[in-house]
Design an enzyme around this catalytic site. Structure first.
Site, short mmCIF file in Angstrom:
data_model
loop_
_atom_site.label_atom_id
_atom_site.label_comp_id
_atom_site.label_asym_id
_atom_site.label_seq_id
_atom_site.Cartn_x
_atom_site.Cartn_y
_atom_site.Cartn_z
N GLY A 70 0.82 -1.21 0.00
CA GLY A 70 0.00 0.00 0.00
C GLY A 70 0.85 1.26 0.00
CG ASN A 97 -4.37 4.01 9.47
OD1 ASN A 97 -4.65 5.08 8.94
ND2 ASN A 97 -3.23 3.80 10.09
CD GLN A 130 -6.86 -0.40 7.82
OE1 GLN A 130 -7.69 -1.28 8.04
NE2 GLN A 130 -5.60 -0.50 8.18
CB SER A 138 -2.31 -3.04 1.16
OG SER A 138 -1.26 -3.85 1.63
CB ALA A 139 -2.61 -8.50 -0.52
CG HIS A 140 -0.64 -6.58 4.88
ND1 HIS A 140 -0.49 -6.28 6.22
CD2 HIS A 140 -0.30 -5.45 4.21
CE1 HIS A 140 -0.07 -5.03 6.35
NE2 HIS A 140 0.04 -4.50 5.14
CB THR A 197 10.63 -10.91 -12.09
OG1 THR A 197 11.70 -10.77 -13.01
CG2 THR A 197 9.98 -12.28 -12.25
CB CYS A 213 1.75 5.16 21.82
SG CYS A 213 2.38 5.86 23.30
N1 PLP Z 1 -2.57 3.11 4.21
C1 PLP Z 1 -3.28 2.69 5.27
C2 PLP Z 1 -4.55 3.38 5.60
C3 PLP Z 1 -2.84 1.62 6.05
O1 PLP Z 1 -3.56 1.22 7.10
C4 PLP Z 1 -1.62 0.98 5.69
C5 PLP Z 1 -1.09 -0.12 6.50
O2 PLP Z 1 -1.18 -0.12 7.72
C6 PLP Z 1 -0.93 1.45 4.56
C7 PLP Z 1 -1.43 2.52 3.85
C8 PLP Z 1 0.35 0.83 4.11
O3 PLP Z 1 0.12 -0.41 3.52
P1 PLP Z 1 1.32 -1.45 3.42
O4 PLP Z 1 1.53 -1.99 4.80
O5 PLP Z 1 0.86 -2.50 2.46
O6 PLP Z 1 2.49 -0.69 2.92
#
Ligand code: PLP
Length: 378
Positions: free
Chosen positions: A69, A149, A179, A197-199, A236, A324
């Site tokens: 992301g 987030n 998010q 973002s995938a995770h 790649t 924090c």
């Molecule tokens: N943007 C937001 C709102 C996020 O919560 C996060 C990850 O915590 C990111 C961007 C960054 O994504 P990545 O961890 O895939 O770089």
């Protein structure tokens, strides 16, 4: 272990890990190789792209895979700034964006761009009007996240897109939708750039995607090289990561309504259990439009890092958000301008499809024990 930090990252389901394992061990060809073992993978990459594009509801040929992301946010901002560099050098964003956006804006400032950072109200809300009023004739780009987030607040990206058409039709709109993946249609949102973002949805870490809409013209390649990702991001393809992303997207597509309902139920349950908790404020405003998987709280006078450490030692993972940093509230909490005792006691619980009510109950009990057993430090 009780894991209540899904906004940080989510566990990978077995089916996702299996899809990745198969690619790593059996379908490991390079998509640029010319024999079928390679070129079949090229077709496979396009099939994965279609699956992820279906989750975003966007055309697959406008979706570009990235490494995360953070990369998508940086790429989008720089692409928007580049495209409009002759129209103006002003950017509008919010003070509560992820640091992937804010740090990139700081770099752009060093390169001569002017950035306006809009502050939300005390509940973390921003209106479309507030954003549109900040847009000037020389505004090249606007970047407003879809879901915050740390607080869970949803921002009116669709309304901003519609308003921009009248206010300054040249201005390009980016939204960090990391998010919100699985809860929106890129087509309906109308933003020019959408980062995901995938995770956060059970895919692997280290892979994401950036949607670029039809108003994005000839973007400068992010990485020049072998010409992958239609010449815009060479390198790649991370095929196992892509397989995992597509599998996670497929699982989310199948269950997304059910998952949103389940998350809303979990949040309501947590709020119910927390009722009457001394010194407690729900951030993001109970009546605001917030995402169901994020619950931000303040326990005034109870330093968040102590709570995170105490619960962590009991195997309960919650977060102080990025809340924090060395005892100081995060930039998001700071932007809310809360009284100091409230600001230093902010924690975030975040839920996923696997979260149970029993886990939430155990977390609330641990918070109560923490509250009953210690003197507040502030
Ligand atoms: N943007 C937001 C709102 C996020 O919560 C996060 C990850 O915590 C990111 C961007 C960054 O994504 P990545 O961890 O895939 O770089």
């Amino acid at each position: 272990m009780i894991y209540l930090d899904h906004a940080a990252t989510a566990p990978v389901p077995r089916a996702v890990a299996d899809a990745m394992y198969q690619v790593l061990t059996e379908q490991y060809g390079n998509p640029s190789s010319q024999y079928p073992f390679g070129s079949d993978m090229k077709k496979q990459v396009e099939a994965w792209r279609k699956t992820v594009a279906a989750l975003l509801d966007c055309p697959a040929d406008r979706l570009f895979f990235t490494s995360c992301g953070t990369e998508g946010d940086n790429w989008a901002l720089r692409a928007a700034a580049w495209q409009n560099r002759h129209a103006g050098r002003h950017i509008v964003t919010t003070a509560v964006e992820h640091s992937a956006v804010l740090a990139c804006c700081k770099w752009l400032e060093r390169e001569g761009w002017e950035v306006t950072y809009l502050a939300p109200d005390q509940d973390g809300n921003l209106s479309a009007e507030q954003v549109l009023e900040a847009v000037r004739p020389d505004t090249a780009a606007v970047s407003v996240m879809l879901v915050n987030n740390e607080l869970g607040n949803r921002y009116p990206v669709g309304a901003i897109a519609r308003g921009l058409a009248a206010r300054n039709p040249k201005t390009l709109l980016h939204t960090d939708a990391v998010q919100g993946l699985g809860t929106f249609s890129a087509k309906d949102l109308g933003a020019d750039f959408v980062t995901v973002s995938a995770h956060k949805i059970g895919g692997p870490k280290g892979v994401g995607a950036l949607y670029m809409g039809p108003r994005v013209k000839n973007p400068r390649p992010l990485l020049a090289g072998g010409g992958q990702e239609r010449g815009l991001r060479s390198g790649t393809e991370a095929t196992a990561q892509l397989a995992g992303f597509a599998k996670a997207a497929e699982l989310r597509l199948e269950r997304r309504t059910e998952i949103q309902g389940r998350l809303a139920g979990l949040k309501a349950h947590a709020l119910d259990r927390l009722l009457g908790f001394p010194d407690l404020t729900v951030l993001g405003g109970v009546s605001s439009d917030t995402a169901p998987h994020i619950l931000a709280l303040s326990l005034a006078g109870w330093p968040s890092q102590n709570m995170v450490n105490d619960l962590g030692a009991q195997g309960i993972c919650i977060s102080a958000g990025s809340a924090c940093h060395q005892g100081k509230p995060s930039h998001v909490v700071a932007a809310l301008k809360l009284p100091k005792r409230m600001a230093s006691g902010v924690i975030r619980l975040s839920f996923g499809p696997e979260t149970t009510e029993a886990e939430i109950d155990a977390c609330v009990q641990a918070l109560r024990r923490h509250h009953d057993s210690r003197m507040p430090m502030l």
